[in-house]
Design an enzyme around this catalytic site. Structure first.
Site, PDB file in Angstrom:
ATOM      1  N   THR A 176       8.423  -1.420  -7.589  1.00  0.00           N
ATOM      2  CA  THR A 176       9.647  -0.764  -7.135  1.00  0.00           C
ATOM      3  C   THR A 176      10.564  -0.426  -8.299  1.00  0.00           C
ATOM      4  OG1 THR A 176       9.477  -1.966  -5.050  1.00  0.00           O
ATOM      5  CG2 THR A 176      11.600  -0.966  -5.569  1.00  0.00           C
ATOM      6  N   TYR A 220       3.914   4.392   5.360  1.00  0.00           N
ATOM      7  CA  TYR A 220       4.570   5.531   6.009  1.00  0.00           C
ATOM      8  C   TYR A 220       4.573   5.390   7.526  1.00  0.00           C
ATOM      9  CZ  TYR A 220       5.958  10.202   7.370  1.00  0.00           C
ATOM     10  OH  TYR A 220       6.618  11.252   7.954  1.00  0.00           O
ATOM     11  N   TYR A 244      -2.865  -9.204  -5.588  1.00  0.00           N
ATOM     12  CA  TYR A 244      -1.615  -9.865  -5.214  1.00  0.00           C
ATOM     13  C   TYR A 244      -0.939  -8.993  -4.157  1.00  0.00           C
ATOM     14  CZ  TYR A 244      -2.146 -12.733  -9.442  1.00  0.00           C
ATOM     15  OH  TYR A 244      -2.618 -13.597 -10.408  1.00  0.00           O
ATOM     16  N   LYS A 304       3.835 -11.328  -4.170  1.00  0.00           N
ATOM     17  CA  LYS A 304       5.234 -11.197  -4.557  1.00  0.00           C
ATOM     18  C   LYS A 304       6.060 -11.036  -3.292  1.00  0.00           C
ATOM     19  CE  LYS A 304       8.767  -8.574  -6.957  1.00  0.00           C
ATOM     20  NZ  LYS A 304       9.174  -7.273  -7.534  1.00  0.00           N
TER      21      LYS A 304
END
Length: 275
Positions: free
Chosen positions: A50, A113, A141, A173
């Site tokens: 991100t 989406y 991950y 994560k």
């Protein structure tokens, strides 16, 4: 934490991606930043997530940046590139390329989406990536960021994927901001590398068995976070925790990626980071 050997731990940096004036990725600035972050104490680089604006960069551009890092002598085992995509074929291509250059793992979002999909659908996506790659080197991950992706990764889905692919689905994560959920993941999957997304959670996270943290603000304070992790369990840790938390709290008051890039431009004197 009793994770299998060879997994990531410590502080991983979702390295910022610089862009040229024509909005193409700036490979030279990117490589310089990645090498600097490793020299300052980063245990790994979670590129193309991100903070790295990975979903604004094409498949070819991401692969070319990885190639540039490898050609420049960067240890590719330190890389945890984001390879999730809405198109399965894109995710497979990105993942295969990462494995082939020797990345230590890949960080994979669910397809994001079409909303309100079932765990069976998400399982099929991750399983298909694993099957199509068909390589024992793949370390996957999971990337849980439901407020951004609207595609949550449930505890049941983690259990199913890790149970069926214990040597491949090895970590996660958690960017959800739900600390109770993170604690449940750490407790339920002690052999997986679970990373909270903020350095403010390092002290408690390590105590519970977290692998470390993957934090956006590690771009500008990776050395301090690395010292905090190294000091875990010592009297110094509390003071270091307060230091890194204070810096994190400042950035949380601004749009994160532009604020980090503006800070990097200021600190380096390189206005190219403002693009």
């Amino acid at each position: 934490m009793t994770t299998q050997p060879g997994l990531f731990s410590g502080v991983l940096v979702p390295a910022l991606t610089p862009f040229k004036q024509d909005l193409s990725p700036d490979a030279e600035r990117f490589a310089a930043l990645c090498k600097y972050l490793l020299a300052q104490g980063a245990n790994g680089l979670a590129v193309f997530g991100t903070t790295s604006e990975g979903n604004s960069i094409s498949v070819d551009e991401r692969n070319q940046l990885l190639d540039h890092l490898a050609a420049g002598g960067l240890d590719t085992s330190t890389l945890l590139p984001g390879t999730g995509a809405c198109a399965l074929t894109d995710a497979v291509e990105l993942t295969r390329h990462a494995v082939n250059i020797g990345a230590g793992g890949v960080l994979v979002l669910p397809p994001f989406y079409y909303k309100n999909q079932s765990d069976d659908g998400y399982y099929a996506y991750f399983s298909e990536i694993i099957q199509r790659i068909g390589d024992a080197r793949l370390k996957l991950y999971l990337y849980h960021f439901p407020q951004m992706s609207a595609a949550p990764i449930s505890m049941d889905l983690i259990a199913r994927l890790h149970g069926d692919y214990p040597k491949t689905v090895v970590g996660l994560k958690d960017s959800s901001g739900n600390w109770d959920g993170t604690k449940s993941m750490i407790a339920e999957f002690p052999d997986m590398a679970i990373f909270p997304s903020s350095e403010t959670l390092v002290n408690e996270g390590l105590r519970l068995g977290a692998a470390g943290c993957i934090s956006a603000t590690a771009n500008i304070q990776v050395g301090a976070i690395a010292r905090l992790i190294k000091a875990h369990g010592t009297p110094e840790a509390d003071a270091l925790h307060d230091q890194v938390s204070a810096i994190r709290s400042v950035f949380e008051g601004y749009p994160l990626v532009p604020a980090l890039k503006a800070t990097l431009a200021h600190d380096t004197g390189d206005e190219g980071w403002q693009t």
